[in-house]
Scaffold this motif. Structure first.
Motif, PDB file in Angstrom:
ATOM      1  N   LYS A 109      -1.519  56.360  29.085  1.00 54.45           N
ATOM      2  CA  LYS A 109      -0.401  57.247  28.771  1.00 54.45           C
ATOM      3  C   LYS A 109       0.888  56.445  28.575  1.00 54.45           C
ATOM      4  CE  LYS A 109      -2.276  61.316  31.120  1.00 54.45           C
ATOM      5  NZ  LYS A 109      -2.126  62.273  32.245  1.00 54.45           N
ATOM      6  N   GLY A 110       1.754  56.957  27.714  1.00 59.30           N
ATOM      7  CA  GLY A 110       3.026  56.288  27.457  1.00 59.30           C
ATOM      8  C   GLY A 110       2.993  55.337  26.286  1.00 59.30           C
ATOM      9  N   TYR A 111       1.829  55.205  25.648  1.00 59.66           N
ATOM     10  CA  TYR A 111       1.697  54.323  24.481  1.00 59.66           C
ATOM     11  C   TYR A 111       1.515  55.168  23.218  1.00 59.66           C
ATOM     12  CZ  TYR A 111       0.780  50.616  27.894  1.00 59.66           C
ATOM     13  OH  TYR A 111       0.879  49.737  28.939  1.00 59.66           O
ATOM     14  N   ASP A 112       2.053  54.665  22.119  1.00 55.27           N
ATOM     15  CA  ASP A 112       1.891  55.322  20.822  1.00 55.27           C
ATOM     16  C   ASP A 112       0.579  54.848  20.207  1.00 55.27           C
ATOM     17  OD1 ASP A 112       2.087  56.522  18.380  1.00 55.27           O
ATOM     18  OD2 ASP A 112       3.731  55.268  17.645  1.00 55.27           O
ATOM     19  N   VAL A 113      -0.486  55.651  20.329  1.00 53.42           N
ATOM     20  CA  VAL A 113      -1.819  55.220  19.913  1.00 53.42           C
ATOM     21  C   VAL A 113      -2.354  55.980  18.701  1.00 53.42           C
ATOM     22  CG1 VAL A 113      -2.420  54.464  22.239  1.00 53.42           C
ATOM     23  CG2 VAL A 113      -2.953  56.806  21.529  1.00 53.42           C
ATOM     24  N   LYS A 114      -1.670  57.005  18.250  1.00 53.80           N
ATOM     25  CA  LYS A 114      -2.186  57.828  17.160  1.00 53.80           C
ATOM     26  C   LYS A 114      -2.404  57.004  15.889  1.00 53.80           C
ATOM     27  CE  LYS A 114      -1.382  62.117  14.615  1.00 53.80           C
ATOM     28  NZ  LYS A 114      -0.502  63.302  14.430  1.00 53.80           N
ATOM     29  N   ASN A 115      -3.587  57.165  15.301  1.00 57.34           N
ATOM     30  CA  ASN A 115      -3.969  56.479  14.058  1.00 57.34           C
ATOM     31  C   ASN A 115      -3.909  54.959  14.195  1.00 57.34           C
ATOM     32  OD1 ASN A 115      -4.398  58.928  12.682  1.00 57.34           O
ATOM     33  ND2 ASN A 115      -2.228  59.063  12.144  1.00 57.34           N
ATOM     34  N   ARG A 116      -4.207  54.480  15.386  1.00 56.09           N
ATOM     35  CA  ARG A 116      -4.179  53.042  15.641  1.00 56.09           C
ATOM     36  C   ARG A 116      -5.514  52.553  16.206  1.00 56.09           C
ATOM     37  NH1 ARG A 116       1.598  51.472  18.558  1.00 56.09           N
ATOM     38  NH2 ARG A 116       2.599  50.720  16.663  1.00 56.09           N
ATOM     39  N   ALA A 117      -5.715  51.255  16.115  1.00 54.73           N
ATOM     40  CA  ALA A 117      -6.767  50.592  16.880  1.00 54.73           C
ATOM     41  C   ALA A 117      -6.179  50.245  18.244  1.00 54.73           C
ATOM     42  CB  ALA A 117      -7.227  49.323  16.165  1.00 54.73           C
ATOM     43  N   VAL A 118      -6.833  50.685  19.293  1.00 53.59           N
ATOM     44  CA  VAL A 118      -6.371  50.449  20.661  1.00 53.59           C
ATOM     45  C   VAL A 118      -7.267  49.385  21.284  1.00 53.59           C
ATOM     46  CG1 VAL A 118      -5.981  51.473  22.923  1.00 53.59           C
ATOM     47  CG2 VAL A 118      -5.515  52.806  20.849  1.00 53.59           C
ATOM     48  N   LEU A 119      -6.698  48.240  21.610  1.00 50.26           N
ATOM     49  CA  LEU A 119      -7.450  47.121  22.167  1.00 50.26           C
ATOM     50  C   LEU A 119      -7.117  46.996  23.654  1.00 50.26           C
ATOM     51  CD1 LEU A 119      -6.907  44.509  19.298  1.00 50.26           C
ATOM     52  CD2 LEU A 119      -8.584  46.381  19.442  1.00 50.26           C
ATOM     53  N   ILE A 120      -8.129  47.106  24.493  1.00 48.31           N
ATOM     54  CA  ILE A 120      -7.938  47.049  25.935  1.00 48.31           C
ATOM     55  C   ILE A 120      -8.180  45.632  26.407  1.00 48.31           C
ATOM     56  CG2 ILE A 120      -8.568  48.052  28.156  1.00 48.31           C
ATOM     57  CD1 ILE A 120      -7.501  50.096  26.160  1.00 48.31           C
ATOM     58  N   LEU A 140     -14.083  52.085  30.555  1.00 49.38           N
ATOM     59  CA  LEU A 140     -13.269  53.286  30.435  1.00 49.38           C
ATOM     60  C   LEU A 140     -13.985  54.461  31.095  1.00 49.38           C
ATOM     61  CD1 LEU A 140     -11.813  51.498  28.325  1.00 49.38           C
ATOM     62  CD2 LEU A 140     -11.545  53.550  26.911  1.00 49.38           C
ATOM     63  N   THR A 141     -13.223  55.356  31.664  1.00 53.36           N
ATOM     64  CA  THR A 141     -13.786  56.579  32.218  1.00 53.36           C
ATOM     65  C   THR A 141     -13.954  57.626  31.123  1.00 53.36           C
ATOM     66  OG1 THR A 141     -11.611  57.509  32.718  1.00 53.36           O
ATOM     67  CG2 THR A 141     -12.669  56.153  34.438  1.00 53.36           C
ATOM     68  N   LYS A 142     -14.682  58.672  31.442  1.00 48.99           N
ATOM     69  CA  LYS A 142     -14.822  59.794  30.527  1.00 48.99           C
ATOM     70  C   LYS A 142     -13.459  60.385  30.184  1.00 48.99           C
ATOM     71  CE  LYS A 142     -16.896  64.394  30.126  1.00 48.99           C
ATOM     72  NZ  LYS A 142     -17.705  65.449  30.824  1.00 48.99           N
ATOM     73  N   GLY A 143     -12.593  60.516  31.194  1.00 44.32           N
ATOM     74  CA  GLY A 143     -11.251  61.053  30.958  1.00 44.32           C
ATOM     75  C   GLY A 143     -10.441  60.187  30.019  1.00 44.32           C
ATOM     76  N   ALA A 144     -10.585  58.873  30.131  1.00 42.71           N
ATOM     77  CA  ALA A 144      -9.877  57.963  29.234  1.00 42.71           C
ATOM     78  C   ALA A 144     -10.360  58.140  27.795  1.00 42.71           C
ATOM     79  CB  ALA A 144     -10.069  56.515  29.683  1.00 42.71           C
ATOM     80  N   ALA A 145     -11.667  58.283  27.624  1.00 46.02           N
ATOM     81  CA  ALA A 145     -12.221  58.480  26.287  1.00 46.02           C
ATOM     82  C   ALA A 145     -11.734  59.795  25.686  1.00 46.02           C
ATOM     83  CB  ALA A 145     -13.744  58.453  26.340  1.00 46.02           C
ATOM     84  N   GLU A 146     -11.694  60.845  26.496  1.00 51.17           N
ATOM     85  CA  GLU A 146     -11.212  62.137  26.013  1.00 51.17           C
ATOM     86  C   GLU A 146      -9.741  62.059  25.629  1.00 51.17           C
ATOM     87  OE1 GLU A 146     -14.177  65.110  28.531  1.00 51.17           O
ATOM     88  OE2 GLU A 146     -12.264  64.476  29.404  1.00 51.17           O
ATOM     89  N   TYR A 147      -8.969  61.324  26.407  1.00 48.38           N
ATOM     90  CA  TYR A 147      -7.544  61.156  26.098  1.00 48.38           C
ATOM     91  C   TYR A 147      -7.373  60.457  24.743  1.00 48.38           C
ATOM     92  CZ  TYR A 147      -2.736  59.521  26.364  1.00 48.38           C
ATOM     93  OH  TYR A 147      -1.412  59.254  26.082  1.00 48.38           O
ATOM     94  N   LEU A 148      -8.126  59.385  24.521  1.00 42.32           N
ATOM     95  CA  LEU A 148      -8.008  58.643  23.265  1.00 42.32           C
ATOM     96  C   LEU A 148      -8.498  59.475  22.085  1.00 42.32           C
ATOM     97  CD1 LEU A 148      -9.203  55.160  24.544  1.00 42.32           C
ATOM     98  CD2 LEU A 148      -6.878  55.784  23.863  1.00 42.32           C
ATOM     99  N   ARG A 149      -9.564  60.237  22.282  1.00 43.35           N
ATOM    100  CA  ARG A 149     -10.036  61.121  21.217  1.00 43.35           C
ATOM    101  C   ARG A 149      -8.978  62.159  20.871  1.00 43.35           C
ATOM    102  NH1 ARG A 149     -14.176  65.267  23.298  1.00 43.35           N
ATOM    103  NH2 ARG A 149     -12.184  65.965  24.199  1.00 43.35           N
ATOM    104  N   ASN A 150      -8.403  62.764  21.876  1.00 39.04           N
ATOM    105  CA  ASN A 150      -7.401  63.807  21.646  1.00 39.04           C
ATOM    106  C   ASN A 150      -6.112  63.238  21.056  1.00 39.04           C
ATOM    107  OD1 ASN A 150      -9.236  65.612  22.723  1.00 39.04           O
ATOM    108  ND2 ASN A 150      -8.309  65.615  24.760  1.00 39.04           N
TER     109      ASN A 150
END
Length: 222
Positions: A109-120, A140-150
């Motif tokens: 949370k707090g990062y601008d990730v929309k339409n981006r490649a997110v590298l952990i 990643l947790t299930k919640g993290a994956a759902e957050y990135l999908r959303n």
């Protein structure tokens, strides 16, 4: 590598003969199909060629997952548009494995990730090619994956053994992300060399039909 316009950073591990990427899967066999010595019989004096032969599973080295990897009716690497692999606006999120191996939505949370490649970036790549690489890796947790999908990300990459928790048999992160046609890159390398943002990420597989995963030469350009 530098030129007038761009700096490139290689984010891929080298694949060599006998490399184990995932325990239980066979290592690649890299050898000559035609050696330079044997090629002398086919060409003029002083002219030699080598033709290599590779036998491997597709989950080898640094690789990309497309929907077909998880879903029978999902797109394979040949069906994904080329623009999904190349010059993606990217961001790095740092979650050191020395602090936690469980990466939740709170870390994202707090990062601008929309339409981006997110590298952990976890730093787990420092254990590459050791027995420790396969045990208790960051995920990643299930919640993290759902957050990135959303949040409508395009791709998620990680420098770990797997983006899911491999201690169980469920793979919720693969299921959620690939189900939304969000590509996954695992076993990334040298994410510590990247800026946090303002760079482009590419990870391009060969155009194979019927394959959902394949090694890539992943790199950043800035």
């Amino acid at each position: 590598m530098k030129n007038k316009k761009n700096t490139l950073i290689d984010l891929s591990h080298t694949i060599d003969n006998g490399l184990i990427t995932y325990k239980g899967l066979p290592a690649p066999i890299i050898c000559d199909y035609l050696s330079r010595e044997d090629s002398k019989d086919n060409y003029a004096e002083g002219t030699q060629f080598q033709i290599g032969k590779i036998e491997m599973v597709t989950n080898t080295g640094t690789y990309i997952d497309c929907p077909f990897h998880r879903f029978e009716d999902g797109k394979d690497v040949s069906q994904m548009p080329l623009e999904r692999f190349v010059d993606l606006d990217a961001i790095v999120i740092h979650v050191p494995f020395t602090e936690t191996i469980e990466i939740t939505e709170e870390h994202l949370k707090g990062y601008d990730v929309k339409n981006r490649a997110v590298l952990i970036h976890t730093g787990w790549d420092t254990k590459w090619n050791t027995d420790a690489y396969f045990e208790s890796n960051p995920y990643l947790t299930k919640g993290a994956a759902e957050y990135l999908r959303n949040a409508s990300v395009l791709l998620v990459g990680i420098d770990s053994h797997n983006i899911d928790d491999t201690r169980g048999n469920n793979r919720p992160v693969h299921t959620i992300l690939l189900g939304a046609e969000i590509l996954i890159v695992e076993h990334l390398y040298q994410l510590n060399l990247l800026p946090d943002s303002k760079f482009m990420f590419s990870a391009v597989p060969p155009k194979f039909k019927g394959v959902g995963t394949f090694p890539v030469r992943a790199y950043a350009k800035f």
